[in-house]
Design a protein around this motif. Structure first.
Motif, short mmCIF file in Angstrom:
data_model
loop_
_atom_site.label_atom_id
_atom_site.label_comp_id
_atom_site.label_asym_id
_atom_site.label_seq_id
_atom_site.Cartn_x
_atom_site.Cartn_y
_atom_site.Cartn_z
N LYS A 48 -7.59 -10.44 2.32
CA LYS A 48 -6.99 -8.90 2.57
C LYS A 48 -7.61 -7.76 2.48
O LYS A 48 -7.88 -6.99 3.52
CB LYS A 48 -5.52 -8.80 1.92
N ASN A 52 -3.23 2.87 11.11
CA ASN A 52 -3.05 1.37 11.12
C ASN A 52 -3.58 0.97 9.78
O ASN A 52 -2.89 0.04 9.02
CB ASN A 52 -3.63 0.60 12.38
N ARG A 80 -1.13 -0.90 7.07
CA ARG A 80 -0.98 -2.15 7.27
C ARG A 80 -1.80 -2.89 5.98
O ARG A 80 -1.30 -3.89 5.11
CB ARG A 80 -2.03 -2.85 8.18
N TYR A 81 -2.76 -2.05 5.27
CA TYR A 81 -3.42 -2.64 4.22
C TYR A 81 -3.31 -1.44 2.83
O TYR A 81 -4.21 -1.51 2.16
CB TYR A 81 -4.95 -2.60 4.42
N ASN A 82 -2.05 -1.04 2.97
CA ASN A 82 -1.98 -0.24 1.70
C ASN A 82 -1.87 -0.85 0.31
O ASN A 82 -1.57 -2.07 0.31
CB ASN A 82 -0.08 0.18 1.87
N GLY A 137 -7.56 0.45 2.25
CA GLY A 137 -6.47 1.16 2.82
C GLY A 137 -6.27 2.50 2.21
O GLY A 137 -5.82 3.49 2.97
#
Length: 218
Positions: free
Chosen positions: A53, A82, A86-88, A93
């Protein structure tokens, strides 16, 4: 003689009990081994998933920054949205959220930038300083100096380096003064003035003098 005979008769029973005990012991060891293997596999999968991730987030962030560098702000804004959504929680992110907030600020959209940073506050601990410091700048842009000062104080509390901590405290003191909270400003400037190692100690003494002079005129 009778005792010897009795002992001999008890041997098979003793050996059988010992054998049963070993069997139970082997089964228990097997169960423990299976449990450890399952836990180990779960941990490996979790670590591997996080690594993948983070890697995907970094790739997406670099692509978004290419749009920023190319001057394509609409596309950059979309890409950074995005990445941050999405990668919080990942480093990339959070970086995406910081860059997106700066884009919003450059357009005078301080409220949107602050909202993005609120979501990014659950990122890695070492990035919290940047998130809160930039949030404070957004509140300053809105003219909400009391909120800005509070965010600067939070940033000071999570700073990893003394220079960052002092910088955030100084900004908090300035914005408290602008918000009319003289006591809070004096408290912070006093703390900074007492640290001879701080490069801000000189300014702190000057600011304290200004606040005292202003109070005397009032």
């Amino acid at each position: 003689m009778g005792i010897a005979t009795s002992n001999l008769k008890s041997l098979p029973s003793t050996e059988q009990s010992f054998s049963e005990m070993l069997d139970r012991h082997r089964r228990n060891i097997a169960y423990v081994g299976i449990g450890i293997a399952v836990i180990g596999a779960g941990y490996w999968f979790s670590v591997r998933s996080k690594a993948l991730k983070d890697q995907h987030a970094e790739t997406a962030y670099r692509a978004a920054m290419q749009s920023v560098m190319a001057g394509n702000l609409p596309l950059a804004q979309t890409d950074l949205k995005n990445v941050s959504a999405r990668y919080n929680g990942t480093p990339a992110g959070v970086e995406g959220a910081l860059q997106l907030a700066k884009l919003y600020y450059s357009q005078g959209k301080y409220a949107q930038g602050i909202d993005v940073l609120k979501v990014a506050a659950n990122g890695p601990d070492y990035m919290r300083y940047d998130v809160h410091f930039l949030s404070a700048a957004g509140y300053e842009g809105l003219g909400r100096n009391a909120n800005a000062a509070q965010e600067y104080e939070v940033a000071a509390g999570v700073a990893r380096f003394d220079s960052d901590r002092d910088r955030a405290k100084a900004n908090a003191a300035r914005t408290y003064a602008e918000a009319g909270n003289r006591d809070a400003a004096v408290k912070l400037w006093t703390e900074l003035s007492k640290d001879p190692k701080s490069p801000i100690s000189g300014e702190a003494e000057v600011r304290l003098g200004e606040l005292e002079a202003h109070a005397a005129r009032s």
